[in-house]
Motif scaffolding. Structure first.
Motif, PDB file in Angstrom:
ATOM      1  N   ALA A  13       0.851  -1.206  -0.062  1.00  0.00           N
ATOM      2  CA  ALA A  13       0.031  -0.043   0.067  1.00  0.00           C
ATOM      3  C   ALA A  13       0.794   1.251   0.100  1.00  0.00           C
ATOM      4  CB  ALA A  13      -1.046  -0.106   1.124  1.00  0.00           C
ATOM      5  N   GLY A  14       1.972   1.062  -0.109  1.00  0.00           N
ATOM      6  CA  GLY A  14       3.093   2.274  -0.234  1.00  0.00           C
ATOM      7  C   GLY A  14       2.762   3.138  -1.276  1.00  0.00           C
ATOM      8  N   LEU A  15       3.478   4.356  -1.555  1.00  0.00           N
ATOM      9  CA  LEU A  15       2.972   5.263  -2.461  1.00  0.00           C
ATOM     10  C   LEU A  15       4.053   5.123  -3.686  1.00  0.00           C
ATOM     11  CD1 LEU A  15       2.303   8.639  -0.692  1.00  0.00           C
ATOM     12  CD2 LEU A  15       0.827   7.215  -1.589  1.00  0.00           C
ATOM     13  N   GLY A  16       5.157   4.364  -3.484  1.00  0.00           N
ATOM     14  CA  GLY A  16       6.201   4.093  -4.476  1.00  0.00           C
ATOM     15  C   GLY A  16       6.490   5.348  -5.277  1.00  0.00           C
ATOM     16  N   THR A  17       6.854   6.315  -4.401  1.00  0.00           N
ATOM     17  CA  THR A  17       7.060   7.653  -5.074  1.00  0.00           C
ATOM     18  C   THR A  17       8.686   7.584  -5.831  1.00  0.00           C
ATOM     19  OG1 THR A  17       8.238   8.228  -3.023  1.00  0.00           O
ATOM     20  CG2 THR A  17       5.867   9.045  -3.616  1.00  0.00           C
ATOM     21  N   ARG A  18       9.436   6.567  -5.563  1.00  0.00           N
ATOM     22  CA  ARG A  18      10.576   6.560  -6.189  1.00  0.00           C
ATOM     23  C   ARG A  18      10.674   6.217  -7.587  1.00  0.00           C
ATOM     24  NH1 ARG A  18      13.670   2.940  -2.083  1.00  0.00           N
ATOM     25  NH2 ARG A  18      11.616   2.269  -1.509  1.00  0.00           N
ATOM     26  N   GLU A  29       4.481  -2.685  -6.646  1.00  0.00           N
ATOM     27  CA  GLU A  29       4.675  -4.392  -6.445  1.00  0.00           C
ATOM     28  C   GLU A  29       4.376  -4.937  -7.838  1.00  0.00           C
ATOM     29  OE1 GLU A  29       3.529  -2.331  -4.126  1.00  0.00           O
ATOM     30  OE2 GLU A  29       4.718  -2.635  -2.337  1.00  0.00           O
ATOM     31  N   GLN A 105      -5.616  -0.409   3.410  1.00  0.00           N
ATOM     32  CA  GLN A 105      -4.726   0.506   4.336  1.00  0.00           C
ATOM     33  C   GLN A 105      -5.391   1.774   4.528  1.00  0.00           C
ATOM     34  OE1 GLN A 105      -0.596   0.990   4.027  1.00  0.00           O
ATOM     35  NE2 GLN A 105      -0.468   1.760   6.052  1.00  0.00           N
ATOM     36  N   GLY A 110       2.716   4.189   7.158  1.00  0.00           N
ATOM     37  CA  GLY A 110       3.750   3.591   7.421  1.00  0.00           C
ATOM     38  C   GLY A 110       3.442   1.984   7.436  1.00  0.00           C
TER      39      GLY A 110
END
Ligand code: UTP
Length: 297
Positions: A13-18, A29, A105, A110
């Motif tokens: 559920a992260g934003l994956g900003t990189r 993912e 989420q 976090g």
């Protein structure tokens, strides 16, 4: 070897900003590594270790992920009518892999918060957490070893890898004590992304955890830390101090890991995994040699 754990939790559920803009409409993912989404390798690893029950913690853009692990009826019909059994089996691979479940989420507050969202599904049992952007090579038995150590010590277990000290500020770094097993340490301290030059060791926490359910009330009490996020590391630190729950152990992993959440490592992962494939390896190896030769001239 049999072990007591049956459930895997995969936070995605992260934003994956990189990885923007690739991750604008797609969870990171789901980015392909060679020809499979990174997260499929991770689910395959969980299943190999005997964890058939997989809970994804999803965020925005969850549709692509859900669709990937669901039937694709239309595509299957077209491939069936063409008699293309090989491609049909590639489509079905991810559908039949595991018993998958989903929880949202909401706000990405976090990794600790994402893990806390698994509580209703997991209940009172120990469980494994596998980060969806970290691939462990299928020939290396990390999770199996962690599950063994969890059962033997009755404690939470993290995966540790030696990293270049110049890279330590990118990881959670552990302070450890040796045990009588070469690849197992007792974790006494953890610091998330230490300032350059201040890391207490070169042992970094990588994306595999076996956690006892006692972590949930600890996570609930954990205040937002670095970046305003609820850090899993902070809760693990509390577990490390808690002798009643067995403390915290680390398995030192010396095998092959591919970090697909970082752009350079993602490109390396594609090359490393492709050169070992029977179908792509010979052609890619020959081309790489020529390419590097031309590059060095
Ligand atoms: P990262 O910190 O690598 O993910 O989290 P990120 O925030 O998506 O990446 P960048 O830095 O913006 O590019 C490690 C894992 O934890 C998950 C991520 O999806 C990834 O698998 N995560 C992180 C969550 O599920 N929820 C969160 O709130 C944060």
């Amino acid at each position: 070897m049999p072990h007591s754990v049956t459930k895997a939790v995969i936070p995605a559920a992260g934003l994956g900003t990189r990885f923007l803009p690739a991750t604008k409409a797609l969870p990171k993912e789901m980015l392909p590594v060679v020809d499979k989404p990174a997260i499929q390798y991770v689910v395959e690893e969980a299943v190999r270790a005997g964890l058939q029950d997989v809970l994804f913690v999803t965020g925005r853009n969850k549709n692509a992920l859900e669709n990937h692990f669901d039937r694709a009826t239309e595509l299957e019909m077209i491939l069936t009518s063409k008699g293309d059994a090989q491609k049909l089996s590639r489509v079905a691979e991810s559908t039949d892999l595991a018993n998958v479940h989903y929880v949202r989420q909401g706000d990405p507050k976090g990794l600790g918060h994402a893990v806390l969202r698994s509580r209703d599904h997991v209940g009172g049992d120990s469980f494994a957490v596998l980060l969806g952007d970290d691939i462990i090579d299928g020939r290396d038995m990390l999770l199996e070893r962690m599950l063994q150590v969890h059962d033997a010590k009755d404690s939470c277990v993290v995966a540790l890898m030696e990293v270049d000290p110049a890279q330590a500020h990118l990881y959670g770094i552990a302070t450890v004590e040796a045990t009588d097993e070469d690849d197992v340490v007792r974790v006494r301290g953890l610091v998330e992304k230490p300032e350059p030059g201040t890391a207490p060791s070169n042992l970094a926490v990588v994306g595999r955890y076996v956690l006892k359910p006692e972590i949930y009330p600890v996570l609930e009490q954990t205040e937002p830390g670095r970046g305003g996020e609820i850090q899993l590391t902070d809760a693990l630190l509390t577990m490390a101090d808690d002798e009643v729950f067995g403390g915290l152990h680390g398995v030192v992993f010396r095998g092959r890991r591919y970090d697909t959440g970082d752009r350079l490592d993602y490109i390396k992962a594609n090359v490393q995994l492709a050169v070992e494939r029977e179908d792509l390896g010979p052609g890619l190896r020959a081309w790489l040699r020529e390419f590097v030769d031309g590059f060095e001239r």
